[in-house]
Scaffold this active site. Structure first.
Site, short mmCIF file in Angstrom:
data_model
loop_
_atom_site.label_atom_id
_atom_site.label_comp_id
_atom_site.label_asym_id
_atom_site.label_seq_id
_atom_site.Cartn_x
_atom_site.Cartn_y
_atom_site.Cartn_z
NE ARG A 1 12.14 -6.14 35.77
CZ ARG A 1 12.43 -6.10 37.07
NH1 ARG A 1 13.59 -5.64 37.49
NH2 ARG A 1 11.55 -6.55 37.95
CD GLN B 1 -2.54 -13.19 40.08
OE1 GLN B 1 -1.40 -13.51 39.76
NE2 GLN B 1 -2.79 -12.18 40.90
NE ARG C 1 25.83 -39.62 15.74
CZ ARG C 1 24.79 -39.81 14.92
NH1 ARG C 1 23.55 -39.63 15.35
NH2 ARG C 1 24.98 -40.19 13.68
CE LYS D 1 22.84 -44.66 13.96
NZ LYS D 1 21.77 -44.79 12.97
C1 UD1 Z 1 8.04 -8.70 45.90
C2 UD1 Z 1 7.72 -8.10 47.27
C3 UD1 Z 1 8.96 -7.37 47.78
C4 UD1 Z 1 10.09 -8.35 47.85
C5 UD1 Z 1 10.34 -9.02 46.50
C6 UD1 Z 1 11.36 -10.12 46.65
C7 UD1 Z 1 5.34 -7.56 47.11
C8 UD1 Z 1 4.36 -6.49 46.95
N1 UD1 Z 1 6.62 -7.18 47.10
O1 UD1 Z 1 8.34 -7.61 45.04
O2 UD1 Z 1 8.71 -6.80 49.04
O3 UD1 Z 1 11.28 -7.69 48.28
O4 UD1 Z 1 9.12 -9.61 46.03
O5 UD1 Z 1 11.60 -10.71 45.39
O6 UD1 Z 1 5.00 -8.70 47.27
N2 UD1 Z 1 3.21 -12.55 41.08
C9 UD1 Z 1 2.05 -13.22 40.82
N3 UD1 Z 1 0.91 -12.49 40.59
C10 UD1 Z 1 0.89 -11.14 40.63
C11 UD1 Z 1 2.10 -10.47 40.92
C12 UD1 Z 1 3.24 -11.20 41.14
O7 UD1 Z 1 2.01 -14.45 40.77
O8 UD1 Z 1 -0.19 -10.56 40.43
C13 UD1 Z 1 4.42 -13.33 41.34
C14 UD1 Z 1 5.56 -13.07 40.36
O9 UD1 Z 1 5.50 -13.97 39.27
C15 UD1 Z 1 6.78 -13.30 41.21
C16 UD1 Z 1 6.33 -12.95 42.62
O10 UD1 Z 1 4.92 -12.99 42.60
O11 UD1 Z 1 7.17 -14.65 41.20
C17 UD1 Z 1 6.82 -11.59 43.07
O12 UD1 Z 1 6.23 -10.60 42.24
P1 UD1 Z 1 7.02 -9.36 41.71
O13 UD1 Z 1 6.11 -8.53 40.91
O14 UD1 Z 1 8.30 -9.77 41.13
O15 UD1 Z 1 7.26 -8.59 43.09
P2 UD1 Z 1 8.47 -7.71 43.45
O16 UD1 Z 1 8.25 -6.36 42.89
O17 UD1 Z 1 9.73 -8.39 43.10
MG MG Z 2 10.37 -9.61 41.45
#
Ligand code: UD1
Ligand code: MG
Length: 462
Positions: free
Chosen positions: A29, A84, A347, A365
């Site tokens: 996004r 990952q 600067r 400068k």
């Molecule tokens: C997650 C939580 C949700 C919480 C929210 C708060 C889960 C399933 N849900 O949702 O309950 O309210 O955060 O912000 O955990 N990421 C990885 N690897 C992955 C997927 C995600 O490193 O495979 C990281 C993302 O970069 C991010 C964080 O984990 O920093 C959260 O992931 P995101 O997909 O944003 O989870 P949310 O849907 O926001």
């Molecule tokens: Mg999120």
């Protein structure tokens, strides 16, 4: 595996606390070529703030879960990372991290997100202590919960009576569950052995076909273990950034925090909503900052200064009682009791020793002004050395560039450079010398010498 003591300890009764920071998500996004956690607020990538809050809470042993694109760019952060390769969910991300860190008996693991720059060290400190039972049985997991305005994309906390039963993600939630306003902030503390076991047991039977870290809650509850809520009242502290609108909200909040901190330390900020600061600035007491001013990059400003309005200072060291109005000062040192502006540009490693005056439309400068040297109007001083108490008249130009190379100009003490003098560098003008208005100086001027004209020639002896 044998318990391995890495020697790294978080604060908390000698117990070892380590942290996993999740940052592998695609951040689609943001619609950006830059990985999400590298987008800046207040002059630093947002990941920097999460890492700093962890360090401030005494947690130094941190592993970032990154993706292939982000990983090479983490070198600047002095932090361990693991890639990952496929983003299979937050639970999978933590599992990947746990495979990289040594097993420590009785260890604790904080899990945080790299896209939550407003998180505070206090939240992490609270998490570290929260697994202890305080007389009750210890908990397997603690998690930050927060009351949020609805609707929200955060996972909902489902309670049974008083106790947390599970977390349900928005895409898996029923209408009743969506009406719950207690949410999962996405910050957790785990007993390490429990976490290792729980992430292995996760399944991806949900709407997103992901391994949810949040499912560990239900896993623990079902096996009779405690899950401890740690409520946070300020929901802006756990704002997760997903797009550039939230990025701007976070920036505004962080900037307000930085301004508030300096104001409490004795700095007057006339309008904190139009004063833009960064972390790691030092600003002395009784300095007043007027609106539309940006101060960045490790700048140090002394006491009793007047800065702004409409000014930009970046990587500067400024003494006491300095005035800088409507001007740009970058990569430079300004001594005490100096007045700059309006509309000056200083600067490129300029050094002003103090008691100097730099006025309207003057660019400096890579030049050194000794004490009391002045250039009050319409001048360019590049690669120049200006001695004590010398006065540079309006319209003076150091012609420092011959089309190929830059050359230096040296001006001695108590020199009077007449208005509209051009000094064709390399040139040296001795102490107590004088140039007449409109001089084009193409030869060195001896101490006490008086020259004028184009090309400048010695004036008849008085
Ligand atoms: C997650 C939580 C949700 C919480 C929210 C708060 C889960 C399933 N849900 O949702 O309950 O309210 O955060 O912000 O955990 N990421 C990885 N690897 C992955 C997927 C995600 O490193 O495979 C990281 C993302 O970069 C991010 C964080 O984990 O920093 C959260 O992931 P995101 O997909 O944003 O989870 P949310 O849907 O926001
Ligand atoms: Mg999120």
């Amino acid at each position: 595996m044998e318990a391995v003591d890495t020697g790294v300890r978080g604060r908390g009764d000698g117990m070892i606390v380590r942290a996993v920071v999740l940052a592998a998500g695609k951040g689609t996004r943001m619609k950006s070529a830059t990985p999400k956690v590298l987008h800046e607020i207040c002059g630093r990538p947002m990941l920097w703030f999460t890492l700093r809050a962890l360090r401030d809470a005494g947690i130094d042993d941190v592993i970032v879960v990154s993706n292939e694109e982000l990983d090479p760019q983490l070198a600047a952060f002095d932090v361990r990372s693991v890639v990952q390769r496929e983003q299979l969910g937050t639970g999978h991300a933590v599992k990947v991290a746990m495979e990289q860190i040594d097993r420590i008996e009785g260890g604790r693991v904080i899990v945080a997100c790299g896209d939550m720059p407003l998180v505070t060290p206090e939240i992490f400190r609270a998490m570290v202590g929260s697994l202890d039972g305080n007389g009750h049985a210890a908990s397997a997991m603690a998690l930050v919960t927060v009351k949020m305005p609805l609707p929200s994309n955060f996972g909902r906390i489902v309670r049974k009576g008083h106790d947390i039963e599970r977390i349900v993600e928005v895409r898996d939630a029923s209408a009743d569950e969506l009406a719950i306003d207690e949410m999962n902030a996405g910050i957790y503390a785990f007993d390490e052995a429990e976490l290792r076991e729980a992430v292995t047991a996760l399944r991806n039977e949900n709407a997103q076909r992901e391994y949810y870290l949040t499912d560990t809650v239900e896993h623990f509850v079902r096996s009779g273990k405690r899950v401890r809520p740690v409520p946070v009242t300020e929901h802006e502290h756990v704002l997760g950034i997903n797009d550039r609108v939230e990025l701007a909200l976070a920036r505004r909040e962080m900037n307000a925090r930085l301004c508030a901190q300096h104001m409490r330390d004795g700095v007057t900020i006339v309008d904190p909503t139009t004063t833009y600061l960064e972390p790691e600035l030092s600003i002395g007491r009784d300095t007043v900052i007027y609106p539309n001013t940006t101060i960045s990059l490790l700048s140090e400003i002394g006491e009793g200064c007047t800065i702004g309005p409409n000014s930009r200072l970046s990587n500067v060291r400024i003494g006491d009682r300095v005035t800088i109005r409507e001007s740009v000062v970058t990569e430079s040192e300004i001594g005490s009791d100096t007045a700059i502006g309006p509309f000056a540009h200083v600067r490129g490693h300029a050094v002003l020793d103090g008691g100097n005056r730099v006025g309207n439309f003057v660019e400096i400068k890579n030049s050194h002004y000794a004490k009391g040297a002045k250039s009050a109007h319409l001048s360019y001083l590049g690669d120049a050395e200006i001695g004590e108490e010398s006065n540079i008249g309006a319209g003076t130009i150091t012609c420092n560039y011959d089309g190929k190379n830059k050359h230096r100009t040296t001006i001695g003490k108590n020199v009077s450079i007449g208005s509209n003098t051009s000094i064709v560098a390399p040139r040296s003008i001795g102490d107590n010398a004088l140039t007449g208005a409109g001089s084009v100086v193409t030869k060195d001027v001896a101490p006490g010498g008086r020259v004028a004209g184009n090309p400048a020639k010695p004036l008849p002896q008085r």
